[in-house]
Design an enzyme around this catalytic site. Structure first.
Site, PDB file in Angstrom:
ATOM      1  N   ARG A   5       5.536 -87.849  35.086  1.00  0.00           N
ATOM      2  CA  ARG A   5       5.695 -89.114  35.770  1.00  0.00           C
ATOM      3  C   ARG A   5       6.068 -88.882  37.227  1.00  0.00           C
ATOM      4  O   ARG A   5       5.628 -89.597  38.118  1.00  0.00           O
ATOM      5  CB  ARG A   5       6.775 -89.954  35.086  1.00  0.00           C
ATOM      6  CG  ARG A   5       6.411 -90.276  33.652  1.00  0.00           C
ATOM      7  CD  ARG A   5       7.220 -91.380  33.129  1.00  0.00           C
ATOM      8  NE  ARG A   5       8.642 -91.088  33.255  1.00  0.00           N
ATOM      9  CZ  ARG A   5       9.562 -91.770  32.621  1.00  0.00           C
ATOM     10  NH1 ARG A   5       9.228 -92.747  31.843  1.00  0.00           N
ATOM     11  NH2 ARG A   5      10.830 -91.488  32.762  1.00  0.00           N
ATOM     12  N   ASP A 153      16.276 -96.551  32.740  1.00  0.00           N
ATOM     13  CA  ASP A 153      15.786 -95.225  32.367  1.00  0.00           C
ATOM     14  C   ASP A 153      16.589 -94.193  33.145  1.00  0.00           C
ATOM     15  O   ASP A 153      16.285 -93.865  34.293  1.00  0.00           O
ATOM     16  CB  ASP A 153      14.291 -95.123  32.690  1.00  0.00           C
ATOM     17  CG  ASP A 153      13.648 -93.911  32.061  1.00  0.00           C
ATOM     18  OD1 ASP A 153      14.316 -92.864  31.984  1.00  0.00           O
ATOM     19  OD2 ASP A 153      12.485 -93.986  31.657  1.00  0.00           O
ATOM     20  N   LEU A 154      17.642 -93.681  32.517  1.00  0.00           N
ATOM     21  CA  LEU A 154      18.585 -92.775  33.174  1.00  0.00           C
ATOM     22  C   LEU A 154      18.309 -91.344  32.726  1.00  0.00           C
ATOM     23  O   LEU A 154      18.613 -90.967  31.596  1.00  0.00           O
ATOM     24  CB  LEU A 154      20.021 -93.174  32.838  1.00  0.00           C
ATOM     25  CG  LEU A 154      20.400 -94.633  33.125  1.00  0.00           C
ATOM     26  CD1 LEU A 154      21.863 -94.885  32.772  1.00  0.00           C
ATOM     27  CD2 LEU A 154      20.134 -94.991  34.577  1.00  0.00           C
ATOM     28  N   GLU A 155      17.719 -90.574  33.607  1.00  0.00           N
ATOM     29  CA  GLU A 155      17.390 -89.180  33.290  1.00  0.00           C
ATOM     30  C   GLU A 155      17.478 -88.340  34.555  1.00  0.00           C
ATOM     31  O   GLU A 155      18.038 -88.778  35.563  1.00  0.00           O
ATOM     32  CB  GLU A 155      16.009 -89.095  32.640  1.00  0.00           C
ATOM     33  CG  GLU A 155      14.906 -89.828  33.385  1.00  0.00           C
ATOM     34  CD  GLU A 155      13.565 -89.718  32.685  1.00  0.00           C
ATOM     35  OE1 GLU A 155      13.097 -88.579  32.526  1.00  0.00           O
ATOM     36  OE2 GLU A 155      12.993 -90.753  32.318  1.00  0.00           O
ATOM     37  N   GLU A 156      16.958 -87.113  34.494  1.00  0.00           N
ATOM     38  CA  GLU A 156      17.040 -86.218  35.638  1.00  0.00           C
ATOM     39  C   GLU A 156      16.347 -86.836  36.852  1.00  0.00           C
ATOM     40  O   GLU A 156      15.315 -87.489  36.706  1.00  0.00           O
ATOM     41  CB  GLU A 156      16.381 -84.876  35.294  1.00  0.00           C
ATOM     42  CG  GLU A 156      17.084 -84.113  34.203  1.00  0.00           C
ATOM     43  CD  GLU A 156      16.394 -82.788  33.905  1.00  0.00           C
ATOM     44  OE1 GLU A 156      15.488 -82.400  34.671  1.00  0.00           O
ATOM     45  OE2 GLU A 156      16.756 -82.157  32.917  1.00  0.00           O
TER      46      GLU A 156
END
Length: 402
Positions: A5, A153-156
């Protein structure tokens, strides 16, 4: 997580009784729209409306019965600032392109959620001063599009930043309080044992702020999930235990606040999740009364040419053999609707049973028979870890549907 993405643009009726009743929202730039049941927002697959060769949402709705879409991603401006944009580039305030997509979906009786964050780019939680300022930026998105649902959407790399996570969770709580009936999901990275250290810290932050969304969803792909559905179910089971221990919930309550966010086809790290894998996880999710079942992404829910895309992962196709929108139909089933019943393959002759399932770890000699993707296959020569149907010139001969 979800590295692709960043590179490319940043029992099914179980639980329906608990779905929210419909309500009418106030007019907005996209017009008044009927609220869907919570189950539809929980089933909404991700769609990038501006990148990765966006498919026609109306055509997907007609082909599958899908009513809900998770539009991705809202970020801070690439040049800095605490205002919402699509992908860091298009200001939400002046957008007409995404608004047109939303209008098309709503005109056909559907609705959307908007996802904020994702992998890569600068998140508003990183750019804004505090939870209140972060919430004010997201409120612009809710008001602009008359939203009934939103996904954090909590990610790297954001979820490694404690201050940013504090802002995001605080903003989610404020939005939840200020927007009655807003469906809120929180999506984070999955690991083989549920979620990693940063994911657990995010849950502790939510607990400390007294924030409970409709669900916490994990993404069990991109590392450690070569076992397909079996390894994903193990991760969901472990994540359930993490939710229990963090919030003091019993198992059933934890599942009622748990979600699955998969990746259809070939993942960024070369894992494969087929239609059979999705069906197995769907059965697990519905039988355990989980709150959410979604996937990344509708842009990828179509076959590549060749089907294996030359052994690469794509943002615009799945890299596995499929009919268009095969994976979207699982979302429809989770929502409690019935997808169209047109067969994707000719009906196999009576008595055509599937051979033993193909195993990538097994070495097969010429003449060996296996089943994969609803078809039987015969090995033309010795082979191991070469997916049946991945290449027309590969080692497997298609013997037809089973």
């Amino acid at each position: 997580m979800r590295r692709l993405r960043a590179c490319l643009g940043a029992a099914a009726a179980v639980g329906l009784a608990a779905a929210a009743t419909t309500a009418l929202a106030a007019p907005s730039a996209s017009g008044a729209t009927a609220r869907l049941s919570d189950r539809w927002y929980a089933a909404a697959p991700y769609l990038m409306p501006l990148d990765n060769d966006p498919p026609d949402a109306a055509a997907i709705m007609d082909a599958t019965g899908l009513k809900s879409f998770q539009l991705a991603f809202v970020l801070a401006p690439d040049g800095g600032g605490c205002t919402p944009t699509w992908g860091g580039k298009t200001p939400v305030s002046s957008d007409t392109a995404v608004e047109s997509v939303i209008d098309t979906i709503r005109a056909k009786g559907g609705d959307v959620s908007v996802s904020i964050g994702g992998y890569g780019g600068t998140k508003l939680g990183q750019a804004c001063a505090d939870p209140a300022a972060t919430a004010a930026a997201y409120q612009q998105v809710i008001t602009k599009y008359d939203l009934h649902a939103i996904d954090f959407d909590l990610e790297e790399p954001e979820y490694e930043n404690a201050a940013a996570v504090h802002n995001e969770i605080g903003a989610a709580k404020i939005l939840q309080q200020n927007n009655p009936d807003l469906y809120v999901s929180v999506t984070t990275a999955g690991t083989a044992d549920g979620t990693g250290w940063f994911g657990k810290q995010m849950l502790l932050e939510a607990k400390s702020q007294g924030f409970t969304p409709n669900n916490f969803s994990i993404m069990p792909f991109d590392g450690g999930f070569d076992g397909g559905a079996a390894s994903q179910i193990d991760a969901l089971t472990d994540f359930n235990r993490i939710l229990q221990s963090t919030f003091g919930w019993d198992e059933a309550t934890a599942y009622a606040h748990e979600g699955f966010s998969g990746m259809n086809g070939r993942s960024d790290t070369g894992e494969f999740f087929t239609q059979d894998d999705f069906r197995t996880v769907l059965d697990f999710a519905t039988s355990h009364h989980m709150d959410r079942f979604t996937f990344w992404s509708l842009n990828r829910d179509r076959q590549c040419s060749p089907p294996d895309n030359g052994g690469r992962t794509s943002g615009t196709c799945s890299s596995v053999p499929q009919e268009s929108w095969d994976f979207a139909k699982f979302s429809v089933t989770f929502a409690g609707a019935t997808p169209p019943t047109e067969p994707t393959d000719p009906t196999p002759p009576a008595g055509t049973e599937c051979k033993p399932a193909w195993d990538p770890a097994t070495a097969y000699t010429g003449g060996s028979e296996v089943s994969y993707g609803g078809h039987n296959w015969k090995a033309k020569w010795w082979t191991q870890n070469e997916t049946p149907g991945a290449s027309p010139w590969g080692p497997w001969e298609d013997e037809g549907a089973c």
